[in-house]
Design an enzyme around this catalytic site. Structure first.
Site: not given
Length: 199
Positions: A24, A86, A132
């Site tokens: 990520h 996020n 996100n």
């Protein structure tokens, strides 16, 4: 951010700052690579408390970007939000406000589950496609016209959301990291240079 008199471009690396070297985090890793390529092997990052992220900056000229005319300059600010993925939109929007940068002058490096490891593509605008970090940016900027450099991280066999969540937070193996260094990060850097030269 002391340089105020040139046109400005904001280049953002998305990731989870507290989870380095995970899938990520590949956008932030790619930003580190391209900042080192443009600023030197050890670029100076400073924490901007007003923005909520680490910032580095440079001024490019025609010697840095192929095909640009004599006298061309571009002030580039690099940003690594110091937040969870996020919540990335907050630091990006604050940096854009401080610098007077419109969404169309923002370029984002981010991970992409739909592409093979190290594969890179570009996108001019559009939806977050479930990402996100992009969702947060679109909400904070109230716009989706920022440009994206998407870096493939592969997809797990299972499409269960829990499995995907675990997958993106896994650290890259040494072999995977070697692929990114050999192909993914150089391709992301070239994509950035192409977006800059194309305006």
């Amino acid at each position: 951010m002391p340089i105020r008199d040139l046109s400005r471009l904001l280049v953002v690396g998305l990731g989870n700052y507290s989870h380095p070297h995970t899938r990520h985090n590949v956008g932030m890793m790619a930003l580190d690579y391209t900042a080192a390529a443009l600023l030197g092997s050890a670029p100076t990052w400073r924490l901007s408390k007003s923005v909520g992220g680490h910032v580095a900056e440079t001024v490019l000229d025609e010697s840095d970007v192929q095909g640009m005319p004599a006298g061309w300059t571009q002030h580039v600010v690099f940003l690594k939000p110091r937040t969870f993925m996020n919540l990335s939109g907050g630091p990006v929007a604050r940096a854009a406000r401080e610098l007077g940068i419109r969404p169309e002058n923002i370029i984002v490096f981010h991970d992409d589950l739909e592409r093979k490891l190290g594969a890179v593509s570009m996108k001019a605008k559009g939806s977050a496609s479930g990402h996100n970090g992009l969702k947060s940016m679109i909400a904070a900027l109230r716009s989706d016209v920022f440009r994206r450099v998407r870096i493939g991280i592969d997809r797990p066999v299972s499409k269960d959301p829990a499995a995907v969540g675990d997958y993106v937070l896994q650290r890259f193996s040494d072999a995977e990291h070697a692929v990114l260094l050999r192909t993914g990060f150089p391709a992301a850097h070239e994509a950035l240079m192409r977006l800059i030269s194309d305006g």
